[in-house]
Design a protein around this motif. Structure first.
Motif, PDB file in Angstrom:
ATOM      1  N   ALA A  77     -20.137   1.311  -9.670  1.00 25.91           N
ATOM      2  CA  ALA A  77     -18.699   1.362  -9.941  1.00 25.91           C
ATOM      3  C   ALA A  77     -18.398   2.260 -11.134  1.00 25.91           C
ATOM      4  O   ALA A  77     -17.469   3.083 -11.100  1.00 25.91           O
ATOM      5  CB  ALA A  77     -18.169  -0.047 -10.183  1.00 25.91           C
ATOM      6  N   LEU A  78     -19.188   2.122 -12.180  1.00 24.18           N
ATOM      7  CA  LEU A  78     -18.965   2.950 -13.374  1.00 24.18           C
ATOM      8  C   LEU A  78     -19.248   4.428 -13.087  1.00 24.18           C
ATOM      9  O   LEU A  78     -18.581   5.310 -13.638  1.00 24.18           O
ATOM     10  CB  LEU A  78     -19.835   2.446 -14.521  1.00 24.18           C
TER      11      LEU A  78
ATOM     12  N   ILE B 249     -13.839   2.521  -1.944  1.00 21.67           N
ATOM     13  CA  ILE B 249     -13.285   1.413  -1.159  1.00 21.67           C
ATOM     14  C   ILE B 249     -14.407   0.500  -0.661  1.00 21.67           C
ATOM     15  O   ILE B 249     -14.292  -0.737  -0.709  1.00 21.67           O
ATOM     16  CB  ILE B 249     -12.453   1.965   0.010  1.00 21.67           C
ATOM     17  N   ALA B 250     -15.504   1.101  -0.173  1.00 24.19           N
ATOM     18  CA  ALA B 250     -16.639   0.290   0.285  1.00 24.19           C
ATOM     19  C   ALA B 250     -17.231  -0.511  -0.877  1.00 24.19           C
ATOM     20  O   ALA B 250     -17.560  -1.703  -0.727  1.00 24.19           O
ATOM     21  CB  ALA B 250     -17.695   1.203   0.900  1.00 24.19           C
ATOM     22  N   LEU B 251     -17.365   0.135  -2.020  1.00 25.60           N
ATOM     23  CA  LEU B 251     -17.925  -0.547  -3.189  1.00 25.60           C
ATOM     24  C   LEU B 251     -16.992  -1.658  -3.667  1.00 25.60           C
ATOM     25  O   LEU B 251     -17.444  -2.729  -4.080  1.00 25.60           O
ATOM     26  CB  LEU B 251     -18.163   0.471  -4.298  1.00 25.60           C
ATOM     27  N   LEU B 252     -15.703  -1.408  -3.579  1.00 22.87           N
ATOM     28  CA  LEU B 252     -14.718  -2.411  -3.991  1.00 22.87           C
ATOM     29  C   LEU B 252     -14.842  -3.675  -3.138  1.00 22.87           C
ATOM     30  O   LEU B 252     -14.786  -4.807  -3.661  1.00 22.87           O
ATOM     31  CB  LEU B 252     -13.316  -1.818  -3.867  1.00 22.87           C
ATOM     32  N   ALA B 253     -15.028  -3.486  -1.832  1.00 26.27           N
ATOM     33  CA  ALA B 253     -15.188  -4.642  -0.940  1.00 26.27           C
ATOM     34  C   ALA B 253     -16.428  -5.454  -1.305  1.00 26.27           C
ATOM     35  O   ALA B 253     -16.394  -6.697  -1.332  1.00 26.27           O
ATOM     36  CB  ALA B 253     -15.263  -4.162   0.502  1.00 26.27           C
TER      37      ALA B 253
ATOM     38  N   SER C 202     -13.356   8.443  -2.666  1.00 27.63           N
ATOM     39  CA  SER C 202     -12.423   7.390  -2.241  1.00 27.63           C
ATOM     40  C   SER C 202     -13.074   6.445  -1.241  1.00 27.63           C
ATOM     41  O   SER C 202     -12.969   5.213  -1.372  1.00 27.63           O
ATOM     42  CB  SER C 202     -11.177   8.016  -1.612  1.00 27.63           C
ATOM     43  N   VAL C 203     -13.739   6.988  -0.236  1.00 26.98           N
ATOM     44  CA  VAL C 203     -14.392   6.153   0.778  1.00 26.98           C
ATOM     45  C   VAL C 203     -15.488   5.308   0.138  1.00 26.98           C
ATOM     46  O   VAL C 203     -15.601   4.088   0.398  1.00 26.98           O
ATOM     47  CB  VAL C 203     -14.967   7.026   1.907  1.00 26.98           C
ATOM     48  N   ALA C 204     -16.303   5.943  -0.703  1.00 26.07           N
ATOM     49  CA  ALA C 204     -17.365   5.195  -1.388  1.00 26.07           C
ATOM     50  C   ALA C 204     -16.765   4.120  -2.287  1.00 26.07           C
ATOM     51  O   ALA C 204     -17.287   2.992  -2.370  1.00 26.07           O
ATOM     52  CB  ALA C 204     -18.239   6.146  -2.202  1.00 26.07           C
TER      53      ALA C 204
END
Length: 367
Positions: free
Chosen positions: A26-27, A60-64, A56-58
């Motif tokens: 994330a960082l 969003i996936a990481l956020l989930a 952005s795609v990475a």
């Protein structure tokens, strides 16, 4: 009991390790988003302007995944989550103009006339590529009035000579340095010129063309250095070249088109500054990204090949051509010169601080 305790400890350690990995990733995404906000010209900073969609795609996936392990009672984890949300939001915001969610910047032409229309095909051929027949098939398919090819060496100049039967007006500067340019036109050219604006190794082409109606259009074709240590460790000269041409265009206030492989993406700060300095419009806004590079890698694509034009034109159509052997897709555009277009479309403009930045960048590029 001991075995159960060991399992619990093992699961806790795995959970903690997973959290650490997610926080680090994330960082890294936050860092990749924040770095281009620094207004420095080093290539390793400016290159992060390019992969906004991928980040952005990475993100969003990481956020989930992050939400599955997030402990809201831990302040540090919450702060990292907030930064990740901001990073993804910022990336999406920067790309938003190149979606159908915003109004067109260039209006659609109503009833275009052949006498006042101009069709342009822009193609980076990839110098070592030898699929000339495939490219000639694309030319026949789109039947443009003007063809610009870049990265063209002597081999490509010979391979494309058959075009001269249909395109009698030419301007050529083949080079074996990946900066060669060839231009073929059905339309009469006035004062065609090859200029080396800032570097003796980087040509650009400039001329007026005469439409069947008799109207004259200024045209500029460019292919500056990419942000790559093999070619340029800084983007200073790339940005300055574009801004110099853009400033000339803005002062002229005549029907104008600037096109080519900018080696910069549509959503970067420097391209936005060029657009404001030139007062030119981007027909992709409200329509799509038209990612032209990399034709060979669907996971790493962004818009590098551009056509900007003055507000004297409306859009008939714009298309990304098929893959044909190069690492770039060709870009085709048809524009209509219409008398009411200038009053119906708002051209971008610089504010005072942006004007100063334009002057500073041009001065830095000329040093």
């Amino acid at each position: 009991m001991y075995a159960r305790a060991q399992i619990i400890l093992s699961n806790t350690a795995m959970l903690d390790a997973m959290k650490i990995v997610l926080i680090v990733l994330a960082l890294l995404l936050v860092f990749a988003t924040a770095l281009p906000l620094l207004r420095f010209d080093q290539w390793w900073i400016r290159v992060f302007d390019f992969p906004r969609a991928q980040i952005s795609v990475a993100g969003i996936a990481l956020l989930a995944l992050y939400l599955c392990f997030w402990d809201m009672h831990r302040i540090f984890e919450t702060v990292v989550l907030g930064l990740l949300v901001l990073a993804v939001g910022y990336q999406v915001f920067k790309m938003l103009p190149y979606t159908e969610l915003v109004p067109y910047q260039v209006l659609a032409a109503g009833s275009p006339s052949e006498d006042t229309s101009l069709k342009l095909l822009v193609a980076n051929v990839l110098m070592g590529n030898r699929e000339s027949k495939a490219f000639l098939n694309i030319v026949r398919e789109y039947d443009p009035d003007i063809i610009l090819t870049v990265e063209t060496d002597q081999w490509w100049e010979r391979a494309l000579r058959t075009l001269e039967d249909s395109y009698p007006h030419t301007l050529k500067n083949p080079l074996d340095t990946t900066y060669g340019m060839l231009l073929y036109s059905r339309l009469e050219m006035i004062d065609p010129e090859i200029r080396f604006i800032l570097k003796d190794s980087i040509p650009s082409m400039h001329m007026q063309v005469v439409l069947p109606s008799g109207a004259q259009v200024f045209m500029h074709f460019v292919h500056p250095d990419p942000p790559n240590p093999e070619y340029a460790t800084e983007t200073t000269e790339r940005d300055a070249e574009l801004l110099i041409i853009g400033r000339e265009t803005e002062k002229r206030n005549k029907p104008t088109i600037i096109a080519g492989d900018f080696n910069d993406v549509a959503w970067s700060y420097t391209t936005a500054l060029f657009q404001k300095a030139s007062g030119l419009l981007d027909p992709r806004i409200g329509r799509g990204m038209y990612n032209s590079f990399n034709a060979r890698n669907p996971l790493l694509r962004w818009p590098l090949d551009h056509v900007f034009h003055s507000d004297h034109f409306k859009l008939v159509r714009i298309e990304r051509g098929p893959a044909w052997g190069s690492d770039h897709f060709p870009i085709f555009i048809e524009l209509s010169l219409e008398p009411e277009a200038e009053s119906e479309q708002d051209e971008p403009d610089t504010n005072h601080s942006e004007e100063e930045l334009v002057e500073d960048k041009i001065e830095d590029g000329r040093r």
